[in-house]
Design a protein around this motif. Structure first.
Motif, PDB file in Angstrom:
ATOM      1  N   GLU A 283     -15.130  71.220  66.017  1.00 31.81           N
ATOM      2  CA  GLU A 283     -14.719  70.154  65.097  1.00 31.81           C
ATOM      3  C   GLU A 283     -15.866  69.186  64.829  1.00 31.81           C
ATOM      4  OE1 GLU A 283     -11.225  68.077  66.427  1.00 31.81           O
ATOM      5  OE2 GLU A 283     -10.100  69.944  66.670  1.00 31.81           O
ATOM      6  N   LEU A 284     -16.587  68.846  65.885  1.00 35.72           N
ATOM      7  CA  LEU A 284     -17.703  67.914  65.741  1.00 35.72           C
ATOM      8  C   LEU A 284     -18.777  68.499  64.830  1.00 35.72           C
ATOM      9  CD1 LEU A 284     -19.025  65.247  66.553  1.00 35.72           C
ATOM     10  CD2 LEU A 284     -19.905  66.405  68.594  1.00 35.72           C
ATOM     11  N   THR A 285     -19.107  69.752  65.033  1.00 39.89           N
ATOM     12  CA  THR A 285     -20.097  70.415  64.173  1.00 39.89           C
ATOM     13  C   THR A 285     -19.620  70.454  62.731  1.00 39.89           C
ATOM     14  OG1 THR A 285     -20.884  71.759  66.022  1.00 39.89           O
ATOM     15  CG2 THR A 285     -21.359  72.571  63.805  1.00 39.89           C
ATOM     16  N   ASP A 286     -18.367  70.846  62.530  1.00 38.47           N
ATOM     17  CA  ASP A 286     -17.815  70.903  61.173  1.00 38.47           C
ATOM     18  C   ASP A 286     -17.828  69.527  60.502  1.00 38.47           C
ATOM     19  OD1 ASP A 286     -17.373  73.595  61.557  1.00 38.47           O
ATOM     20  OD2 ASP A 286     -15.194  73.396  61.844  1.00 38.47           O
ATOM     21  N   ASP A 287     -17.421  68.509  61.242  1.00 36.48           N
ATOM     22  CA  ASP A 287     -17.379  67.156  60.676  1.00 36.48           C
ATOM     23  C   ASP A 287     -18.778  66.643  60.338  1.00 36.48           C
ATOM     24  OD1 ASP A 287     -14.628  67.042  60.721  1.00 36.48           O
ATOM     25  OD2 ASP A 287     -14.532  65.941  62.632  1.00 36.48           O
ATOM     26  N   ARG A 288     -19.751  66.949  61.168  1.00 31.62           N
ATOM     27  CA  ARG A 288     -21.123  66.523  60.882  1.00 31.62           C
ATOM     28  C   ARG A 288     -21.658  67.206  59.623  1.00 31.62           C
ATOM     29  NH1 ARG A 288     -23.442  66.272  67.055  1.00 31.62           N
ATOM     30  NH2 ARG A 288     -22.734  64.137  67.477  1.00 31.62           N
ATOM     31  N   HIS A 289     -21.339  68.496  59.476  1.00 32.70           N
ATOM     32  CA  HIS A 289     -21.752  69.200  58.259  1.00 32.70           C
ATOM     33  C   HIS A 289     -21.047  68.624  57.028  1.00 32.70           C
ATOM     34  CE1 HIS A 289     -23.140  72.587  60.964  1.00 32.70           C
ATOM     35  NE2 HIS A 289     -24.196  72.301  60.236  1.00 32.70           N
ATOM     36  N   LEU A 290     -19.773  68.324  57.169  1.00 33.09           N
ATOM     37  CA  LEU A 290     -19.028  67.736  56.059  1.00 33.09           C
ATOM     38  C   LEU A 290     -19.614  66.381  55.672  1.00 33.09           C
ATOM     39  CD1 LEU A 290     -16.750  67.730  54.013  1.00 33.09           C
ATOM     40  CD2 LEU A 290     -15.207  66.932  55.832  1.00 33.09           C
ATOM     41  N   LEU A 291     -19.968  65.591  56.663  1.00 32.92           N
ATOM     42  CA  LEU A 291     -20.562  64.281  56.374  1.00 32.92           C
ATOM     43  C   LEU A 291     -21.871  64.442  55.603  1.00 32.92           C
ATOM     44  CD1 LEU A 291     -20.338  61.221  56.699  1.00 32.92           C
ATOM     45  CD2 LEU A 291     -21.548  61.463  58.890  1.00 32.92           C
ATOM     46  N   MET A 292     -22.688  65.409  55.981  1.00 32.52           N
ATOM     47  CA  MET A 292     -23.933  65.662  55.237  1.00 32.52           C
ATOM     48  C   MET A 292     -23.627  66.105  53.812  1.00 32.52           C
ATOM     49  SD  MET A 292     -26.517  67.281  58.177  1.00 32.52           S
ATOM     50  CE  MET A 292     -26.157  68.902  57.645  1.00 32.52           C
ATOM     51  N   TYR A 293     -22.612  66.929  53.649  1.00 34.08           N
ATOM     52  CA  TYR A 293     -22.211  67.394  52.311  1.00 34.08           C
ATOM     53  C   TYR A 293     -21.746  66.217  51.455  1.00 34.08           C
ATOM     54  CZ  TYR A 293     -19.332  69.709  48.768  1.00 34.08           C
ATOM     55  OH  TYR A 293     -18.765  70.120  47.585  1.00 34.08           O
ATOM     56  N   ILE A 294     -20.939  65.352  52.034  1.00 38.03           N
ATOM     57  CA  ILE A 294     -20.450  64.171  51.315  1.00 38.03           C
ATOM     58  C   ILE A 294     -21.629  63.305  50.874  1.00 38.03           C
ATOM     59  CG2 ILE A 294     -19.158  62.005  51.548  1.00 38.03           C
ATOM     60  CD1 ILE A 294     -17.336  63.543  53.579  1.00 38.03           C
ATOM     61  N   GLU A 295     -22.555  63.070  51.788  1.00 37.01           N
ATOM     62  CA  GLU A 295     -23.709  62.237  51.468  1.00 37.01           C
ATOM     63  C   GLU A 295     -24.572  62.873  50.377  1.00 37.01           C
ATOM     64  OE1 GLU A 295     -25.290  61.745  55.408  1.00 37.01           O
ATOM     65  OE2 GLU A 295     -24.100  59.920  55.737  1.00 37.01           O
ATOM     66  N   GLU A 296     -24.658  64.201  50.395  1.00 41.31           N
ATOM     67  CA  GLU A 296     -25.404  64.908  49.354  1.00 41.31           C
ATOM     68  C   GLU A 296     -24.731  64.738  47.994  1.00 41.31           C
ATOM     69  OE1 GLU A 296     -26.155  69.539  48.250  1.00 41.31           O
ATOM     70  OE2 GLU A 296     -26.515  68.959  50.348  1.00 41.31           O
TER      71      GLU A 296
END
Length: 102
Positions: free
Chosen positions: A30-43
């Motif tokens: 979950e932590l890995t997925d959420d961190r990737h999602l946060l990067m996607y959102i910021e992009e």
């Protein structure tokens, strides 16, 4: 309280703690997925893209705030699991080595 009484109590605590520790992989995922999602959102936000229609949030700020909360919750859970692992070692050592009659 005798060591035997403590051991009886710790046996159930050990089982509950082991079940909690088993969730570590899920929290890591979950932590890995959420961190990737946060990067996607910021992009998306940096490219001034509109919010995806199915995201469910009214702004990038709201979306990012929610994901950051989820990241923090996963980090806290992983920290708790680290403590639980140490407790397991101590509990199992005590139950294996403490004399019953004391």
């Amino acid at each position: 309280m005798t060591n035997r009484e403590v051991k009886l109590i710790l046996e159930s605590v050990i089982e509950k703690t082991k079940k909690s520790v088993e969730n570590e992989k899920n929290y890591l995922r979950e932590l890995t997925d959420d961190r990737h999602l946060l990067m996607y959102i910021e992009e998306l936000q940096s490219e001034n893209q509109p919010l995806p229609e199915d995201c469910g949030y009214e702004s990038y700020t709201d979306w990012k705030t929610q994901i950051e909360k989820e990241i923090k919750a996963s980090e806290n859970s992983l920290s708790r699991i680290g403590t639980e692992k140490a407790e397991l070692v101590a509990f199992e050592y005590f139950t294996a080595n403490a004399p019953d009659g004391v």
